[in-house]
Design a protein around this motif. Structure first.
Motif, PDB file in Angstrom:
ATOM      1  N   SER A 135      32.635  42.676  37.503  1.00 59.11           N
ATOM      2  CA  SER A 135      33.922  43.365  37.543  1.00 59.11           C
ATOM      3  C   SER A 135      35.034  42.355  37.288  1.00 59.11           C
ATOM      4  N   THR A 136      36.202  42.853  36.901  1.00 61.05           N
ATOM      5  CA  THR A 136      37.343  41.954  36.688  1.00 61.05           C
ATOM      6  C   THR A 136      37.714  41.256  37.995  1.00 61.05           C
ATOM      7  N   ASP A 180      35.709  40.356  40.422  1.00 60.87           N
ATOM      8  CA  ASP A 180      34.756  39.271  40.635  1.00 60.87           C
ATOM      9  C   ASP A 180      35.069  38.082  39.725  1.00 60.87           C
ATOM     10  N   ARG A 181      35.426  38.379  38.483  1.00 64.58           N
ATOM     11  CA  ARG A 181      35.709  37.302  37.527  1.00 64.58           C
ATOM     12  C   ARG A 181      36.978  36.557  37.920  1.00 64.58           C
ATOM     13  N   VAL A 182      37.978  37.283  38.399  1.00 60.56           N
ATOM     14  CA  VAL A 182      39.211  36.633  38.855  1.00 60.56           C
ATOM     15  C   VAL A 182      38.917  35.747  40.061  1.00 60.56           C
ATOM     16  N   ARG A 183      38.115  36.275  40.998  1.00 63.15           N
ATOM     17  CA  ARG A 183      37.771  35.494  42.192  1.00 63.15           C
ATOM     18  C   ARG A 183      37.014  34.221  41.798  1.00 63.15           C
ATOM     19  N   ALA A 184      36.067  34.342  40.880  1.00 60.71           N
ATOM     20  CA  ALA A 184      35.302  33.177  40.440  1.00 60.71           C
ATOM     21  C   ALA A 184      36.215  32.146  39.763  1.00 60.71           C
ATOM     22  N   GLY A 211      47.219  31.101  34.744  1.00 60.07           N
ATOM     23  CA  GLY A 211      46.073  30.209  34.670  1.00 60.07           C
ATOM     24  C   GLY A 211      44.762  30.970  34.614  1.00 60.07           C
ATOM     25  N   VAL A 212      44.643  32.013  35.423  1.00 57.26           N
ATOM     26  CA  VAL A 212      43.422  32.815  35.434  1.00 57.26           C
ATOM     27  C   VAL A 212      43.274  33.576  34.118  1.00 57.26           C
ATOM     28  N   ALA A 213      44.368  34.129  33.616  1.00 52.58           N
ATOM     29  CA  ALA A 213      44.308  34.860  32.346  1.00 52.58           C
ATOM     30  C   ALA A 213      43.835  33.938  31.220  1.00 52.58           C
ATOM     31  N   ARG A 214      44.340  32.690  31.220  1.00 52.58           N
ATOM     32  CA  ARG A 214      43.888  31.718  30.218  1.00 52.58           C
ATOM     33  C   ARG A 214      42.389  31.461  30.366  1.00 52.58           C
ATOM     34  N   SER A 215      41.949  31.309  31.619  1.00 52.04           N
ATOM     35  CA  SER A 215      40.532  31.031  31.871  1.00 52.04           C
ATOM     36  C   SER A 215      39.640  32.171  31.395  1.00 52.04           C
ATOM     37  N   LEU A 216      40.119  33.416  31.534  1.00 49.16           N
ATOM     38  CA  LEU A 216      39.335  34.584  31.139  1.00 49.16           C
ATOM     39  C   LEU A 216      39.608  35.016  29.704  1.00 49.16           C
ATOM     40  N   SER A 235      45.273  38.374  28.037  1.00 53.32           N
ATOM     41  CA  SER A 235      46.695  38.278  28.343  1.00 53.32           C
ATOM     42  C   SER A 235      46.929  38.673  29.795  1.00 53.32           C
ATOM     43  N   THR A 236      48.062  38.256  30.349  1.00 53.87           N
ATOM     44  CA  THR A 236      48.363  38.627  31.739  1.00 53.87           C
ATOM     45  C   THR A 236      48.510  40.140  31.863  1.00 53.87           C
ATOM     46  N   ARG A 237      49.043  40.782  30.831  1.00 55.18           N
ATOM     47  CA  ARG A 237      49.203  42.234  30.879  1.00 55.18           C
ATOM     48  C   ARG A 237      47.849  42.930  30.928  1.00 55.18           C
ATOM     49  N   THR A 238      46.897  42.441  30.107  1.00 50.59           N
ATOM     50  CA  THR A 238      45.546  43.022  30.111  1.00 50.59           C
ATOM     51  C   THR A 238      44.879  42.795  31.456  1.00 50.59           C
ATOM     52  N   LEU A 239      45.070  41.610  32.014  1.00 49.97           N
ATOM     53  CA  LEU A 239      44.473  41.294  33.310  1.00 49.97           C
ATOM     54  C   LEU A 239      45.016  42.230  34.391  1.00 49.97           C
ATOM     55  N   GLN A 240      46.326  42.425  34.396  1.00 53.16           N
ATOM     56  CA  GLN A 240      46.938  43.328  35.376  1.00 53.16           C
ATOM     57  C   GLN A 240      46.399  44.747  35.228  1.00 53.16           C
ATOM     58  N   ARG A 241      46.281  45.189  33.989  1.00 52.05           N
ATOM     59  CA  ARG A 241      45.827  46.563  33.729  1.00 52.05           C
ATOM     60  C   ARG A 241      44.386  46.755  34.213  1.00 52.05           C
ATOM     61  N   ARG A 242      43.519  45.765  33.962  1.00 49.46           N
ATOM     62  CA  ARG A 242      42.114  45.875  34.378  1.00 49.46           C
ATOM     63  C   ARG A 242      41.977  45.843  35.902  1.00 49.46           C
ATOM     64  N   LEU A 243      42.809  45.045  36.537  1.00 46.47           N
ATOM     65  CA  LEU A 243      42.755  44.994  38.008  1.00 46.47           C
ATOM     66  C   LEU A 243      43.260  46.302  38.611  1.00 46.47           C
ATOM     67  N   LEU A 244      44.301  46.856  38.026  1.00 49.49           N
ATOM     68  CA  LEU A 244      44.811  48.140  38.516  1.00 49.49           C
ATOM     69  C   LEU A 244      43.763  49.230  38.357  1.00 49.49           C
ATOM     70  N   ARG A 245      42.971  49.151  37.284  1.00 50.31           N
ATOM     71  CA  ARG A 245      41.896  50.113  37.060  1.00 50.31           C
ATOM     72  C   ARG A 245      40.863  50.031  38.189  1.00 50.31           C
ATOM     73  N   GLU A 246      40.732  48.840  38.769  1.00 52.56           N
ATOM     74  CA  GLU A 246      39.811  48.646  39.894  1.00 52.56           C
ATOM     75  C   GLU A 246      40.528  48.771  41.237  1.00 52.56           C
ATOM     76  N   ARG A 247      41.758  49.303  41.179  1.00 52.41           N
ATOM     77  CA  ARG A 247      42.561  49.602  42.366  1.00 52.41           C
ATOM     78  C   ARG A 247      42.874  48.354  43.199  1.00 52.41           C
ATOM     79  N   THR A 248      43.240  47.299  42.504  1.00 51.81           N
ATOM     80  CA  THR A 248      43.679  46.092  43.192  1.00 51.81           C
ATOM     81  C   THR A 248      44.708  45.394  42.318  1.00 51.81           C
ATOM     82  N   THR A 249      45.204  44.258  42.807  1.00 54.93           N
ATOM     83  CA  THR A 249      46.196  43.477  42.062  1.00 54.93           C
ATOM     84  C   THR A 249      45.794  42.010  42.109  1.00 54.93           C
ATOM     85  N   PHE A 250      46.400  41.229  41.236  1.00 57.69           N
ATOM     86  CA  PHE A 250      46.097  39.801  41.234  1.00 57.69           C
ATOM     87  C   PHE A 250      46.472  39.181  42.570  1.00 57.69           C
ATOM     88  N   GLN A 251      47.626  39.556  43.117  1.00 55.71           N
ATOM     89  CA  GLN A 251      48.071  38.979  44.382  1.00 55.71           C
ATOM     90  C   GLN A 251      47.098  39.321  45.506  1.00 55.71           C
TER      91      GLN A 251
END
Length: 346
Positions: free
Chosen positions: A224-225, A227-231, A246-251, A254-270
């Motif tokens: 999941s996104t 899990d990947r962010v946590r790793a 930094g995490v978006a670069r690692s994965l 884009s930061t926008r795509t990262l935010q959208r995928r996390l929201l899809r999993e009902r969470t946020t980067f913070q």
């Protein structure tokens, strides 16, 4: 992300140990032909059940030592065999730590001090592995060092949460006794950590690495996104790069795509960042060798005051109070054991 790989070489290892693989699989509730068609992945509970069945079938206090003595390149899976291509134990540990996800959700923390190398096994929260598996993960590194160097490498220290009832086999094999500590870890002298591997083969490593990277990317793609962010945070926080950018670069998104995928999993980067830092803070605070300043650095804070404020907001307590409560709890437990021992009939 919550599955462990079981390689077909397990059959060869058990054969060398004189242990029946079909009997072990039967005890573990698995089909007798589980490994007949190649490597498999098992859910944590099934993988732990396999190790418990192995221990029961062996019915021997020196099972882990026998495994250590029986290990050879022929029974290593590709990530482990690739590690033997390294120039020394320190390099092998760092390489294998990077590809540990190919074996299971267990993480390997590699710490180099001025005079030693410490390898700490970090099991995911909610996982309670069998004690035999925990200590086997550490003894493996002794076998790795001895195979690579052809030298009787002996660790300086080995700690596990649950010390075996009979530690004599370990004393004979390791040259030291097993100690009790909250985290399973093994420490080697710097001289042994950098003792050249006679199996070193950089050309072979260059051959293995692309395949390992490919397999790791496949594992990460299935995760999941969250899990990947946590790793990614586990790697980036100590470098001060544990930010969304930094995490978006690692994965490679884009930061926008990262935010959208996390929201899809009902969470946020913070939310993932806070959860990861909270989990790590509790883990680090159990290690009395780490100062709060060092923990602050490992969690990606510029100064300890920021860590203090954040920790209070997460827990309503302070790092010092958490440590004091843990010490008091351990002292109470020790006193209860002593009282129980004194009251028991001789």
């Amino acid at each position: 992300m919550d599955r462990f790989a079981l390689d077909t070489t397990a059959g060869a290892l058990l054969h060398d140990l004189g242990i029946s693989l079909p009997n072990v699989l039967r005890r573990a509730g698995q089909p007798a032909d589980l490994l007949a068609h190649g490597p498999v992945t098992l859910e944590s509970r099934d993988y732990f059940a396999f190790w418990e069945a192995l221990e029961a079938e062996a019915d021997s206090p020196d099972l882990v030592v026998r495994i250590g003595r029986s290990l050879s390149p022929e029974v290593f899976n590709p990530p482990m065999f690739a590690a033997l291509c390294s120039r020394d134990l320190d390099t092998a540990a760092r390489r294998l730590a990077g590809y540990k996800a190919l074996i299971g959700p267990l993480r390997l923390d590699v710490t180099t001090g001025g005079t030693d190398l410490t390898l700490t096994c970090l099991w995911p929260d909610g996982h309670t592995p069998p004690p035999v598996l925990v200590i086997a993960e550490l003894v493996f590194w002794v076998a790795m060092a001895r195979i690579g160097t052809r030298h009787d490498v002996r660790p300086l220290r080995l700690t596990v949460p649950d010390v075996p009832d009979d530690t004599r086999p370990f004393l004979d094999y390791l040259g030291i006794d097993v100690e009790q500590a909250p985290r399973p870890a093994i420490t080697f002298a710097a001289d042994d950590a950098h003792r050249p591997f006679l199996t070193a083969n950089e050309l072979m490593w260059q051959y293995f690495e692309p395949e390992l990277r490919k397999r790791l990317s496949e594992v990460n793609r299935d995760a999941s996104t969250t899990d990947r962010v946590r790793a990614a945070l586990l790697e980036l926080l100590p470098t001060g790069q544990g930010t969304m950018q930094g995490v978006a670069r690692s994965l490679a998104v884009s930061t926008r795509t990262l935010q959208r995928r996390l929201l899809r999993e009902r969470t946020t980067f913070q939310a993932v960042l806070t959860d990861t830092r909270t989990t790590l803070a509790h883990r680090y605070l159990r290690d009395d060798d780490l100062t709060t300043e060092q923990i602050s650095f490992l969690l990606g804070y510029d100064d300890p005051k920021s860590f203090y404020r954040a920790y209070r907001s997460w827990t309503g307590s302070t790092p010092a109070r958490t440590r004091a409560e843990r010490v008091a709890h351990m002292a109470t437990g020790t006193a209860r054991l002593a009282t129980a021992a004194a009251d028991s009939p001789s």
